[in-house]
Design a protein around this motif. Structure first.
Motif, PDB file in Angstrom:
ATOM      1  N   UNK A 116     -81.281 -63.408  38.085  1.00 51.33           N
ATOM      2  CA  UNK A 116     -80.500 -63.325  36.858  1.00 51.33           C
ATOM      3  C   UNK A 116     -79.673 -64.604  36.716  1.00 51.33           C
ATOM      4  N   UNK A 117     -79.200 -64.860  35.510  1.00 53.15           N
ATOM      5  CA  UNK A 117     -78.409 -66.075  35.300  1.00 53.15           C
ATOM      6  C   UNK A 117     -77.098 -65.993  36.081  1.00 53.15           C
ATOM      7  N   UNK A 118     -76.801 -67.067  36.798  1.00 48.83           N
ATOM      8  CA  UNK A 118     -75.565 -67.168  37.562  1.00 48.83           C
ATOM      9  C   UNK A 118     -74.957 -68.553  37.342  1.00 48.83           C
ATOM     10  N   UNK A 119     -73.750 -68.722  37.858  1.00 48.06           N
ATOM     11  CA  UNK A 119     -73.123 -70.035  37.743  1.00 48.06           C
ATOM     12  C   UNK A 119     -73.928 -71.094  38.491  1.00 48.06           C
ATOM     13  N   UNK A 120     -74.693 -70.661  39.493  1.00 49.73           N
ATOM     14  CA  UNK A 120     -75.458 -71.613  40.295  1.00 49.73           C
ATOM     15  C   UNK A 120     -76.756 -72.048  39.621  1.00 49.73           C
ATOM     16  N   UNK A 121     -77.350 -71.163  38.819  1.00 47.13           N
ATOM     17  CA  UNK A 121     -78.669 -71.519  38.271  1.00 47.13           C
ATOM     18  C   UNK A 121     -78.680 -71.732  36.756  1.00 47.13           C
ATOM     19  N   UNK A 122     -77.591 -71.428  36.067  1.00 39.98           N
ATOM     20  CA  UNK A 122     -77.618 -71.457  34.601  1.00 39.98           C
ATOM     21  C   UNK A 122     -77.971 -72.843  34.059  1.00 39.98           C
ATOM     22  N   UNK A 140     -71.061 -61.459  31.426  1.00 43.59           N
ATOM     23  CA  UNK A 140     -70.905 -62.651  32.258  1.00 43.59           C
ATOM     24  C   UNK A 140     -72.159 -63.523  32.172  1.00 43.59           C
ATOM     25  N   UNK A 141     -73.333 -62.905  32.221  1.00 43.41           N
ATOM     26  CA  UNK A 141     -74.580 -63.671  32.130  1.00 43.41           C
ATOM     27  C   UNK A 141     -74.751 -64.282  30.750  1.00 43.41           C
ATOM     28  N   UNK A 142     -74.486 -63.489  29.724  1.00 43.03           N
ATOM     29  CA  UNK A 142     -74.645 -64.011  28.356  1.00 43.03           C
ATOM     30  C   UNK A 142     -73.705 -65.196  28.117  1.00 43.03           C
ATOM     31  N   UNK A 143     -72.477 -65.063  28.588  1.00 36.28           N
ATOM     32  CA  UNK A 143     -71.504 -66.130  28.347  1.00 36.28           C
ATOM     33  C   UNK A 143     -71.823 -67.382  29.170  1.00 36.28           C
ATOM     34  N   UNK A 144     -72.372 -67.203  30.354  1.00 38.49           N
ATOM     35  CA  UNK A 144     -72.796 -68.360  31.149  1.00 38.49           C
ATOM     36  C   UNK A 144     -73.874 -69.148  30.420  1.00 38.49           C
ATOM     37  N   UNK A 145     -74.874 -68.435  29.924  1.00 39.61           N
ATOM     38  CA  UNK A 145     -75.969 -69.112  29.219  1.00 39.61           C
ATOM     39  C   UNK A 145     -75.480 -69.722  27.915  1.00 39.61           C
ATOM     40  N   UNK A 146     -74.559 -69.044  27.253  1.00 41.09           N
ATOM     41  CA  UNK A 146     -73.980 -69.600  26.029  1.00 41.09           C
ATOM     42  C   UNK A 146     -73.293 -70.935  26.325  1.00 41.09           C
ATOM     43  N   UNK A 147     -72.490 -70.946  27.370  1.00 40.44           N
ATOM     44  CA  UNK A 147     -71.757 -72.171  27.708  1.00 40.44           C
ATOM     45  C   UNK A 147     -72.725 -73.304  28.058  1.00 40.44           C
ATOM     46  N   UNK A 148     -73.765 -72.972  28.798  1.00 33.99           N
ATOM     47  CA  UNK A 148     -74.738 -74.019  29.161  1.00 33.99           C
ATOM     48  C   UNK A 148     -75.539 -74.476  27.946  1.00 33.99           C
ATOM     49  N   UNK A 173     -76.315 -75.997  17.770  1.00 31.11           N
ATOM     50  CA  UNK A 173     -75.344 -77.065  18.061  1.00 31.11           C
ATOM     51  C   UNK A 173     -74.441 -77.348  16.870  1.00 31.11           C
ATOM     52  N   UNK A 174     -73.133 -77.387  17.144  1.00 37.47           N
ATOM     53  CA  UNK A 174     -72.154 -77.659  16.102  1.00 37.47           C
ATOM     54  C   UNK A 174     -71.629 -76.425  15.407  1.00 37.47           C
ATOM     55  N   UNK A 175     -72.188 -75.267  15.722  1.00 38.24           N
ATOM     56  CA  UNK A 175     -71.748 -74.030  15.076  1.00 38.24           C
ATOM     57  C   UNK A 175     -70.987 -73.139  16.031  1.00 38.24           C
ATOM     58  N   UNK A 176     -70.460 -72.031  15.518  1.00 32.99           N
ATOM     59  CA  UNK A 176     -69.737 -71.099  16.390  1.00 32.99           C
ATOM     60  C   UNK A 176     -70.664 -70.510  17.444  1.00 32.99           C
ATOM     61  N   UNK A 177     -70.084 -70.135  18.569  1.00 33.22           N
ATOM     62  CA  UNK A 177     -70.882 -69.674  19.700  1.00 33.22           C
ATOM     63  C   UNK A 177     -70.456 -68.276  20.123  1.00 33.22           C
ATOM     64  N   UNK A 178     -71.123 -67.778  21.149  1.00 37.10           N
ATOM     65  CA  UNK A 178     -70.843 -66.422  21.612  1.00 37.10           C
ATOM     66  C   UNK A 178     -69.410 -66.288  22.124  1.00 37.10           C
ATOM     67  N   UNK A 179     -68.876 -67.365  22.691  1.00 38.50           N
ATOM     68  CA  UNK A 179     -67.498 -67.311  23.198  1.00 38.50           C
ATOM     69  C   UNK A 179     -66.474 -67.294  22.061  1.00 38.50           C
ATOM     70  N   UNK A 180     -66.890 -67.681  20.856  1.00 40.50           N
ATOM     71  CA  UNK A 180     -65.994 -67.519  19.706  1.00 40.50           C
ATOM     72  C   UNK A 180     -65.766 -66.031  19.439  1.00 40.50           C
ATOM     73  N   UNK A 181     -66.789 -65.240  19.693  1.00 38.08           N
ATOM     74  CA  UNK A 181     -66.673 -63.791  19.504  1.00 38.08           C
ATOM     75  C   UNK A 181     -66.041 -63.128  20.715  1.00 38.08           C
ATOM     76  N   UNK A 182     -66.492 -63.531  21.895  1.00 35.82           N
ATOM     77  CA  UNK A 182     -66.033 -62.898  23.138  1.00 35.82           C
ATOM     78  C   UNK A 182     -65.471 -63.995  24.041  1.00 35.82           C
ATOM     79  N   UNK A 183     -64.175 -64.238  23.953  1.00 39.13           N
ATOM     80  CA  UNK A 183     -63.586 -65.336  24.734  1.00 39.13           C
ATOM     81  C   UNK A 183     -63.729 -65.151  26.246  1.00 39.13           C
TER      82      UNK A 183
END
Lengths: 258, 91
Positions: A116-122, A140-148, A173-183
């Motif tokens: 699964x997506x982790x901070x180590x493999x994202x 946590x996984x969704x937000x990791x992939x969003x950030x990457x 790119x350049x638009x709102x992201x998942x973290x805009x919804x879920x900080x």
């Protein structure tokens, strides 16, 4: 073979026949088909939502699918994880999904990552693909992939459901992201959630469609919009998502308000 | 004035569907009132343990999302349709 005009490889006679019913879709055509073939898509988890997304992406002819999902199939996955099979209980989910997708379309290169997506493999997972489909059952996984995805300038299609509700959004790119919804990962989300497979499959199929739109330009994606579907009432809404300069993930990339 | 409310996700069957509030009421005021008048399940989705509006709660007014930093100052007007959407991540 059709000459390659997009740098993504030509289409063999077998592919022209296989995709003949979709090559006539307005705005898609042979150019869209070539763009799909040239693309690589990461699907984060191949459960009820991601499995449906992967199915339609494979059927449509995405060139390379990378499936990331840890663990072995359990009996109670089978109400929604339609890439799996009863004889496969106890076997790795991601291997079963890959086998089914290769049978469906041998022109698609299917790669498996039993993680699964982790901070180590994202970062590595995202770097190898043109677009990410987020369908993990944990924020946590969704937000990791969003950030990457934001950091690497890759589009992300995020598909989620709960009970009778489905939600879908695209991060470009350049638009709102998942973290805009879920900080931050919401405190009350539970790993186990009520799910009818048909609801998960519905939003998964639409995630595939959203992916195809982004990759081929055959329609405007949900950039900056959140689509919600109440399958109990059969009503849907499309909400605008404000770009947030305060967002710690995409804020600096969002344009300043007028 | 009357504000119409729709709950979704884990609160799909929650209510009320409308509230009467005085002029000048903010979005955060309505959320706090709903939390105060509701059982624990609704309250914990709307407010943090400190009594602030839960930042991961998605809120839209008339189809437009309202970010967390604007919820305390966003004044509602008669007939506004408020959508309250707890986060979901089923996959």
């Amino acid at each position: 073979m059709i000459a390659d005009e997009q740098g993504g490889g030509g289409l063999a006679p077998d592919e022209l026949d296989r995709y003949s019913w979709q090559r006539s879709v307005a705005g898609f055509g042979d150019d869209g088909q070539r763009r799909l073939k040239a693309a690589a898509v990461l699907v984060s988890r191949v459960g009820g939502v991601g499995g449906a997304a992967a199915t339609y992406l494979a059927a449509a002819g995405v060139g390379r699918l990378v499936l990331a999902h840890a663990g072995n199939l359990r009996r109670n996955d089978l109400n929604r994880q339609t890439l799996m099979s009863t004889p496969g209980i106890g076997r790795p989910r991601v291997e079963q999904a890959a086998e089914r997708l290769r049978d469906l379309n041998p022109h698609v290169v299917v790669e498996t990552v039993p993680e699964n997506a982790t901070a180590d493999n994202a970062a590595r997972l995202v770097a190898g693909c043109d677009l990410v489909v987020g369908a993990a059952p944990l924020f946590a996984e969704r937000l990791l992939l969003n950030a990457e995805a934001v950091r690497q300038g890759r589009p992300l299609v995020d598909a989620a459901m709960y009970d009778a509700e489905a939600r879908l959004m695209s991060v470009v790119p350049g638009g709102p992201c998942l973290a805009c919804l879920y900080p931050a990962p919401p405190p009350h989300w539970r790993r186990e959630f009520p799910v009818l497979g048909a609801v998960a499959g519905t939003v998964g199929a639409l995630a595939a469609l959203e992916t195809i739109k982004i990759l081929t330009g055959c329609g405007p994606p949900l950039a900056g919009r959140l689509w919600t579907f109440d399958t109990a009432a059969m009503t849907c809404r499309t909400l605008t998502i404000p770009a947030r300069r305060e967002c710690p993930v995409c804020g600096l990339a969002c344009p300043a308000p007028p | 004035m009357q504000i119409f409310i729709t709950f979704t996700g884990p609160l799909r069957q929650a209510g009320p569907n409308a509230v009467d509030v005085p002029e000048g009421t903010t979005l955060a005021d309505v959320c706090r009132r709903l939390a105060d008048e509701s059982a624990g399940e609704v309250r914990r989705h709307l407010l943090t343990v400190d009594g602030d509006i839960e930042p991961s709660l998605l809120v839209a007014v008339n189809g437009a999302g309202v970010p967390p930093e604007e919820r305390s100052c966003r004044r509602l007007v008669d007939g506004d349709e408020l959508l309250l959407m707890p986060p979901i991540a089923g996959g």
